[in-house]
Design a protein around this motif. Structure first.
Motif, PDB file in Angstrom:
ATOM      1  N   SER A 205      31.810 -21.182 -33.385  1.00 29.92           N
ATOM      2  CA  SER A 205      30.939 -21.719 -34.433  1.00 29.92           C
ATOM      3  C   SER A 205      30.598 -20.649 -35.463  1.00 29.92           C
ATOM      4  O   SER A 205      30.567 -20.912 -36.668  1.00 29.92           O
ATOM      5  N   LEU A 206      30.365 -19.430 -34.996  1.00 26.67           N
ATOM      6  CA  LEU A 206      30.046 -18.336 -35.917  1.00 26.67           C
ATOM      7  C   LEU A 206      31.239 -18.010 -36.802  1.00 26.67           C
ATOM      8  O   LEU A 206      31.079 -17.681 -37.977  1.00 26.67           O
ATOM      9  N   GLU A 207      32.443 -18.095 -36.247  1.00 27.20           N
ATOM     10  CA  GLU A 207      33.641 -17.866 -37.043  1.00 27.20           C
ATOM     11  C   GLU A 207      33.774 -18.935 -38.117  1.00 27.20           C
ATOM     12  O   GLU A 207      34.122 -18.636 -39.264  1.00 27.20           O
ATOM     13  N   ALA A 208      33.499 -20.177 -37.761  1.00 23.50           N
ATOM     14  CA  ALA A 208      33.592 -21.276 -38.720  1.00 23.50           C
ATOM     15  C   ALA A 208      32.577 -21.109 -39.847  1.00 23.50           C
ATOM     16  O   ALA A 208      32.845 -21.486 -40.992  1.00 23.50           O
ATOM     17  N   MET A 209      31.438 -20.528 -39.532  1.00 21.67           N
ATOM     18  CA  MET A 209      30.396 -20.308 -40.537  1.00 21.67           C
ATOM     19  C   MET A 209      30.652 -19.062 -41.372  1.00 21.67           C
ATOM     20  O   MET A 209      29.957 -18.822 -42.364  1.00 21.67           O
ATOM     21  N   GLY A 210      31.629 -18.244 -40.966  1.00 20.57           N
ATOM     22  CA  GLY A 210      31.937 -17.018 -41.703  1.00 20.57           C
ATOM     23  C   GLY A 210      31.048 -15.852 -41.361  1.00 20.57           C
ATOM     24  O   GLY A 210      31.082 -14.818 -42.026  1.00 20.57           O
ATOM     25  N   ILE A 211      30.232 -16.000 -40.318  1.00 22.77           N
ATOM     26  CA  ILE A 211      29.308 -14.930 -39.942  1.00 22.77           C
ATOM     27  C   ILE A 211      30.037 -13.816 -39.207  1.00 22.77           C
ATOM     28  O   ILE A 211      29.524 -12.705 -39.065  1.00 22.77           O
ATOM     29  N   ILE A 212      31.234 -14.099 -38.730  1.00 18.41           N
ATOM     30  CA  ILE A 212      32.052 -13.098 -38.048  1.00 18.41           C
ATOM     31  C   ILE A 212      33.296 -12.817 -38.892  1.00 18.41           C
ATOM     32  O   ILE A 212      33.910 -13.734 -39.434  1.00 18.41           O
ATOM     33  N   THR A 213      33.679 -11.557 -39.000  1.00 22.38           N
ATOM     34  CA  THR A 213      34.866 -11.178 -39.757  1.00 22.38           C
ATOM     35  C   THR A 213      36.122 -11.391 -38.915  1.00 22.38           C
ATOM     36  O   THR A 213      36.054 -11.772 -37.746  1.00 22.38           O
ATOM     37  N   GLU A 214      37.278 -11.102 -39.507  1.00 21.75           N
ATOM     38  CA  GLU A 214      38.544 -11.243 -38.781  1.00 21.75           C
ATOM     39  C   GLU A 214      38.621 -10.295 -37.590  1.00 21.75           C
ATOM     40  O   GLU A 214      39.331 -10.551 -36.626  1.00 21.75           O
ATOM     41  N   THR A 215      37.889  -9.182 -37.663  1.00 22.53           N
ATOM     42  CA  THR A 215      37.888  -8.213 -36.560  1.00 22.53           C
ATOM     43  C   THR A 215      36.859  -8.574 -35.486  1.00 22.53           C
ATOM     44  O   THR A 215      36.749  -7.876 -34.486  1.00 22.53           O
ATOM     45  N   GLY A 216      36.099  -9.649 -35.722  1.00 17.97           N
ATOM     46  CA  GLY A 216      35.110 -10.069 -34.742  1.00 17.97           C
ATOM     47  C   GLY A 216      33.722  -9.500 -34.944  1.00 17.97           C
ATOM     48  O   GLY A 216      32.805  -9.802 -34.178  1.00 17.97           O
ATOM     49  N   ALA A 217      33.554  -8.645 -35.966  1.00 20.25           N
ATOM     50  CA  ALA A 217      32.252  -8.016 -36.204  1.00 20.25           C
ATOM     51  C   ALA A 217      31.351  -8.922 -37.039  1.00 20.25           C
ATOM     52  O   ALA A 217      31.803  -9.867 -37.686  1.00 20.25           O
ATOM     53  N   ILE A 218      30.051  -8.625 -37.030  1.00 17.95           N
ATOM     54  CA  ILE A 218      29.103  -9.340 -37.879  1.00 17.95           C
ATOM     55  C   ILE A 218      29.471  -9.074 -39.335  1.00 17.95           C
ATOM     56  O   ILE A 218      29.653  -7.935 -39.755  1.00 17.95           O
ATOM     57  N   SER A 219      29.578 -10.123 -40.126  1.00 21.84           N
ATOM     58  CA  SER A 219      30.001  -9.999 -41.519  1.00 21.84           C
ATOM     59  C   SER A 219      28.862  -9.526 -42.420  1.00 21.84           C
ATOM     60  O   SER A 219      27.692  -9.854 -42.191  1.00 21.84           O
ATOM     61  N   THR A 220      29.218  -8.759 -43.441  1.00 19.24           N
ATOM     62  CA  THR A 220      28.263  -8.379 -44.485  1.00 19.24           C
ATOM     63  C   THR A 220      28.780  -8.859 -45.837  1.00 19.24           C
ATOM     64  O   THR A 220      28.481  -8.278 -46.874  1.00 19.24           O
ATOM     65  N   GLY A 221      29.594  -9.928 -45.813  1.00 13.33           N
ATOM     66  CA  GLY A 221      30.146 -10.476 -47.046  1.00 13.33           C
ATOM     67  C   GLY A 221      29.065 -11.078 -47.927  1.00 13.33           C
ATOM     68  O   GLY A 221      27.989 -11.468 -47.466  1.00 13.33           O
ATOM     69  N   LYS A 222      29.384 -11.174 -49.217  1.00 13.03           N
ATOM     70  CA  LYS A 222      28.407 -11.656 -50.194  1.00 13.03           C
ATOM     71  C   LYS A 222      27.894 -13.046 -49.852  1.00 13.03           C
ATOM     72  O   LYS A 222      26.695 -13.315 -49.934  1.00 13.03           O
ATOM     73  N   GLY A 223      28.792 -13.945 -49.461  1.00 10.39           N
ATOM     74  CA  GLY A 223      28.376 -15.303 -49.146  1.00 10.39           C
ATOM     75  C   GLY A 223      27.428 -15.360 -47.967  1.00 10.39           C
ATOM     76  O   GLY A 223      26.419 -16.086 -47.985  1.00 10.39           O
ATOM     77  N   VAL A 224      27.733 -14.588 -46.933  1.00  6.19           N
ATOM     78  CA  VAL A 224      26.879 -14.546 -45.740  1.00  6.19           C
ATOM     79  C   VAL A 224      25.504 -13.992 -46.093  1.00  6.19           C
ATOM     80  O   VAL A 224      24.475 -14.507 -45.634  1.00  6.19           O
ATOM     81  N   LEU A 225      25.471 -12.965 -46.917  1.00  6.23           N
ATOM     82  CA  LEU A 225      24.195 -12.366 -47.311  1.00  6.23           C
ATOM     83  C   LEU A 225      23.351 -13.360 -48.098  1.00  6.23           C
ATOM     84  O   LEU A 225      22.152 -13.501 -47.861  1.00  6.23           O
ATOM     85  N   ARG A 226      23.969 -14.062 -49.026  1.00  5.18           N
ATOM     86  CA  ARG A 226      23.221 -15.005 -49.868  1.00  5.18           C
ATOM     87  C   ARG A 226      22.706 -16.194 -49.065  1.00  5.18           C
ATOM     88  O   ARG A 226      21.570 -16.643 -49.249  1.00  5.18           O
ATOM     89  N   GLU A 227      23.537 -16.711 -48.196  1.00  5.78           N
ATOM     90  CA  GLU A 227      23.165 -17.909 -47.454  1.00  5.78           C
ATOM     91  C   GLU A 227      22.177 -17.623 -46.330  1.00  5.78           C
ATOM     92  O   GLU A 227      21.658 -18.551 -45.710  1.00  5.78           O
ATOM     93  N   SER A 228      21.907 -16.351 -46.089  1.00  2.76           N
ATOM     94  CA  SER A 228      20.955 -16.001 -45.031  1.00  2.76           C
ATOM     95  C   SER A 228      19.534 -16.419 -45.386  1.00  2.76           C
ATOM     96  O   SER A 228      18.695 -16.617 -44.505  1.00  2.76           O
ATOM     97  N   GLY A 229      19.249 -16.518 -46.695  1.00  2.00           N
ATOM     98  CA  GLY A 229      17.901 -16.850 -47.129  1.00  2.00           C
ATOM     99  C   GLY A 229      16.950 -15.670 -47.122  1.00  2.00           C
ATOM    100  O   GLY A 229      15.792 -15.796 -47.520  1.00  2.00           O
ATOM    101  N   ASP A 230      17.433 -14.511 -46.698  1.00  2.00           N
ATOM    102  CA  ASP A 230      16.623 -13.300 -46.635  1.00  2.00           C
ATOM    103  C   ASP A 230      16.671 -12.592 -47.994  1.00  2.00           C
ATOM    104  O   ASP A 230      17.742 -12.248 -48.474  1.00  2.00           O
ATOM    105  N   GLU A 231      15.508 -12.376 -48.607  1.00  5.19           N
ATOM    106  CA  GLU A 231      15.469 -11.779 -49.953  1.00  5.19           C
ATOM    107  C   GLU A 231      16.091 -10.394 -49.991  1.00  5.19           C
ATOM    108  O   GLU A 231      16.727 -10.021 -50.985  1.00  5.19           O
ATOM    109  N   ASP A 232      15.902  -9.617 -48.938  1.00  7.57           N
ATOM    110  CA  ASP A 232      16.456  -8.265 -48.916  1.00  7.57           C
ATOM    111  C   ASP A 232      17.984  -8.303 -48.849  1.00  7.57           C
ATOM    112  O   ASP A 232      18.668  -7.521 -49.513  1.00  7.57           O
TER     113      ASP A 232
END
Length: 244
Positions: free
Chosen positions: A94-121
């Motif tokens: 499910s996390l892979e489908a949401m893009g929260i995990i990268t191809e290497t399996g790590a937690i993503s820091t991609g722009k889309g993931v950051l924006r959709e987090s809802g966290d202002e920071d």
């Protein structure tokens, strides 16, 4: 279409130097401001012999994991400074489908993931990354008196652009405004409902069914219909909302 694209590629495009200067100045200012904020939050740090701050990836990953409530574990060996979802506690698929995990399996820091987090920071970090891309990628392209792109067609028959890609400039205000007409002025055109119209034509051609085609011809808006279904409102209400 192919002839027009080849002509654009051959003649090239140019940018308005004054607009580019303003964009670069804004990019430098915003990058510096957001970088200082990132340093305060622990998302970046200063290092000796490096003119610009560098990302503290693990801290950003930790913030992403907390925003999405994902329990994490530390990597090992060369990956010890990265965080990975604890697959004993979460549904990795499910996390892979949401893009929260990268191809290497790590937690993503991609722009889309950051924006959709809802966290202002984290959104501020995404803004900083975008401004850095404007400064490091877009502005250098615009500094050429005339720049050329290579157009092509994807398997879906959509056009592609590369070296540089001019079809997907960032939507930051001021980026696309840098492009100036090489001769005369720009003429903008678009096909309304092209995809739906093409689908309707194929249905008529290969099945003989004309329902979709006749609806489109009568002015029915399938995009509006789907939007109404998603919002739980009827078609006429949705159309009135769009017209307002």
């Amino acid at each position: 279409t192919d002839l027009c694209l080849k002509a654009i590629s051959a003649f090239g495009l140019r940018a308005d130097r004054d607009v580019v200067d303003k964009l670069e100045a804004e990019a430098i200012r915003e990058t510096a401001r957001l970088a200082e904020r990132a340093i305060e939050l622990g998302f970046m740090r200063r290092e000796k012999n490096k003119p610009n701050p560098v990302r503290t990836l693990r801290n950003i990953q930790q913030a992403v994991a907390e925003a999405y409530r994902v329990p994490v574990v530390c990597g090992e060996g060369r990956n010890r400074n990265r965080l990975y979802p604890d697959d004993n506690l979460v549904d990795v698929t499910s996390l892979e489908a949401m893009g929260i995990i990268t191809e290497t399996g790590a937690i993503s820091t991609g722009k889309g993931v950051l924006r959709e987090s809802g966290d202002e920071d984290l959104i501020a970090v995404a803004d900083m990354q975008e401004w850095m891309a404007v400064r490091n990628k877009d502005v250098p392209i615009f500094r050429h008196p005339v720049f050329h792109t290579r157009f092509g067609f994807a398997n879906t028959l959509r056009t592609t652009s590369s070296r540089p890609n001019i079809q997907n400039f960032r939507k930051k205000a001021g980026v696309r405004e840098c492009i100036a007409a090489l001769f005369g002025c720009f003429v903008a055109s678009d096909y309304v409902g092209l995809e739906n119209g093409t689908l309707a034509e194929l249905i008529v051609r290969y099945t003989g069914r004309r329902g979709m085609a006749e609806k489109i011809s009568s002015g029915f808006d399938f995009h509006c219909d789907v939007g109404g279904q998603l919002l739980g409102i009827d078609y006429d209400t949705m159309k009135a909302m769009l017209a307002a």
